[in-house]
Scaffold this active site. Structure first.
Site, short mmCIF file in Angstrom:
data_model
loop_
_atom_site.label_atom_id
_atom_site.label_comp_id
_atom_site.label_asym_id
_atom_site.label_seq_id
_atom_site.Cartn_x
_atom_site.Cartn_y
_atom_site.Cartn_z
CE LYS A 59 -0.30 -0.15 5.04
NZ LYS A 59 -1.10 -0.57 6.20
NE ARG A 107 -6.68 0.48 11.15
CZ ARG A 107 -5.45 0.30 10.68
NH1 ARG A 107 -4.53 1.25 10.82
NH2 ARG A 107 -5.11 -0.83 10.09
CE1 TYR A 111 12.98 32.03 3.98
CE2 TYR A 111 13.18 29.64 3.88
CZ TYR A 111 12.88 30.85 3.27
OH TYR A 111 12.48 30.88 1.97
CG MET A 132 9.32 23.90 -0.53
SD MET A 132 8.35 24.91 -1.64
CE MET A 132 7.40 25.90 -0.50
C1 LIG Z 1 -0.33 -1.58 6.87
C2 LIG Z 1 -0.97 -2.86 7.21
C3 LIG Z 1 -0.21 -4.03 7.27
C4 LIG Z 1 1.30 -4.04 7.21
O1 LIG Z 1 1.78 -3.55 8.43
P1 LIG Z 1 3.34 -3.48 8.78
O2 LIG Z 1 3.37 -3.04 10.19
O3 LIG Z 1 3.89 -2.43 7.85
O4 LIG Z 1 3.94 -4.80 8.55
C5 LIG Z 1 -0.89 -5.23 7.45
N1 LIG Z 1 -2.23 -5.26 7.61
C6 LIG Z 1 -2.99 -4.14 7.59
C7 LIG Z 1 -4.46 -4.24 7.78
C8 LIG Z 1 -2.39 -2.90 7.41
O5 LIG Z 1 -3.14 -1.80 7.42
#
Ligand SMILES: *Cc1c(COP(=O)(O)O)cnc(C)c1O
Length: 349
Positions: free
Chosen positions: A35, A130, A244, A292
């Site tokens: 992701k 969640r 800055y 920046m």
């Molecule tokens: C991001 C995520 C993972 C991976 O988690 P890590 O701590 O990066 O290994 C696995 N399952 C779900 C549902 C996640 O949101």
């Protein structure tokens, strides 16, 4: 060239995936979480490498991410979507063969009406509050979905980065209570849970950060090196100021290098006056504010003018930089900007 270069060691990612895979038995399949563009490092390139290495189950946050990943991987590997089946996702899910992790009765209804017979999984909430169905909702939904062969039932641990935390065992018990006896593959653990031991492994694990060299996988091979080009070097006499708000004032005559990268590239402003860059093995303190696009660094003690300085590399990984910035390695990685030239190191192992 004022473009900073982000070197991503694909061989190290594959080694990390294999090392995590080796922690569970042969009955457990090790997936890969890609992701957020593989935590900022490039999901297409990394996904393809992992698929070649044998990963068959990939996890993304949204259907859009899943669609992009499918283009990169082609048919074959399963792509699970954590956010499930949202309104507007149907075409992507159906056409590209994505597997939504259904999170609610609403999503179950949407999926079964729009794409009957198409693959899906189920996400349960075992205490994190969640995402996913809680016990009562699951009891109502289970009779509807179990006949349609879910590909996976999963939940997510809230505190798995802390092996001593009592929440781990509580969520494990809740997950077992909700899923024991069902003839469906199960998944509970991300990187942290995988490290907790066999009772957390079930059928599929979902490591993300461990692949990319981050904690809590302490034995991970480092994956990223970020080298910032030096644009200019100047002598700053004692009493003058740098950057800055005059945030740094030279106490003695010093030599200041200005490097090309800044908070627009994900190098947080909180690093100003605190972080260290590296000229090979020699540490060089950041002085003044992070701009920046620019960072100023004291290089008075270097024998030669450096061409580049590293902010991530062998002496300072994402978790080290995160400590300085007051955040976690995940955020350092996912903040890495779009302006870096991403260079992939592959096939050297
Ligand atoms: C991001 C995520 C993972 C991976 O988690 P890590 O701590 O990066 O290994 C696995 N399952 C779900 C549902 C996640 O949101």
């Amino acid at each position: 060239m004022a473009q900073a270069s982000l070197r991503i060691d694909i061989d190290a990612i594959l080694a990390n995936w294999r090392a995590l895979d080796a922690l569970s038995g042969t009955a457990t399949e090790t997936g890969a979480v890609v992701k957020a563009n593989s935590y900022g490092l490039g999901a297409a390139r990394i996904g393809r490498a992992l698929a070649r290495a044998g990963a068959r189950k990939f996890f993304v946050a949204s259907a859009e991410e899943g669609a992009a990943l499918r283009q990169a991987l082609g048919e074959g590997p399963e792509i699970f979507v954590f956010s499930g089946h949202m309104a507007g996702d149907t075409e992507m899910i159906g056409d590209l063969g994505l597997t939504p992790m259904l999170n609610s009765l609403d999503q179950v209804t949407r999926h079964f009406e729009a794409l009957p017979g198409c693959p899906f999984g189920v996400q349960l909430d075992t205490g994190m509050n969640r995402l996913g169905m809680e016990s009562a909702e699951w009891q109502a939904v289970a009779p509807i979905v179990l006949g349609s062969e879910p590909r996976l039932i999963m939940s997510h641990l809230a505190c798995s980065d802390d092996p001593e935390h009592p929440m781990n065992a509580r969520q494990l018990a809740e997950f077992r209570y909700m899923t024991d006896g069902l003839d469906v593959p199960r998944s509970l653990s991300a990187t942290g849970g995988l490290l907790l031991g066999p009772e957390y492994h079930f059928d599929v694990t979902r490591p993300g950060i461990g692949l990319y060299g981050g904690l809590p996988f302490e034995r991970a091979r480092p994956v990223v090196q970020l080298s910032l080009p030096v644009v200019q070097i100047r002598e700053v006499p004692a009493g003058e100021t740098v950057g800055y708000s005059n945030a740094f004032e030279a106490e003695t005559d010093c030599r200041i290098a200005t490097v090309s990268a800044g908070y627009a590239d994900g190098l947080h402003r909180t690093l100003g006056g605190r972080a260290t860059l590296w000229a090979g093995d020699i540490p060089c303190p950041v002085v003044g504010r992070i701009s920046m696009d620019l960072i100023t660094v004291d290089v008075s003690h270097l024998p030669e003018a450096p061409k580049t300085l590293d902010i991530l590399g062998p002496h300072q990984g994402p978790d080290d930089l995160a400590d300085v910035a007051g955040t976690i390695g995940y955020e350092i990685l996912t903040s890495l900007g779009a302006r870096y030239q991403r260079q992939y190191v592959e096939g050297t192992a």
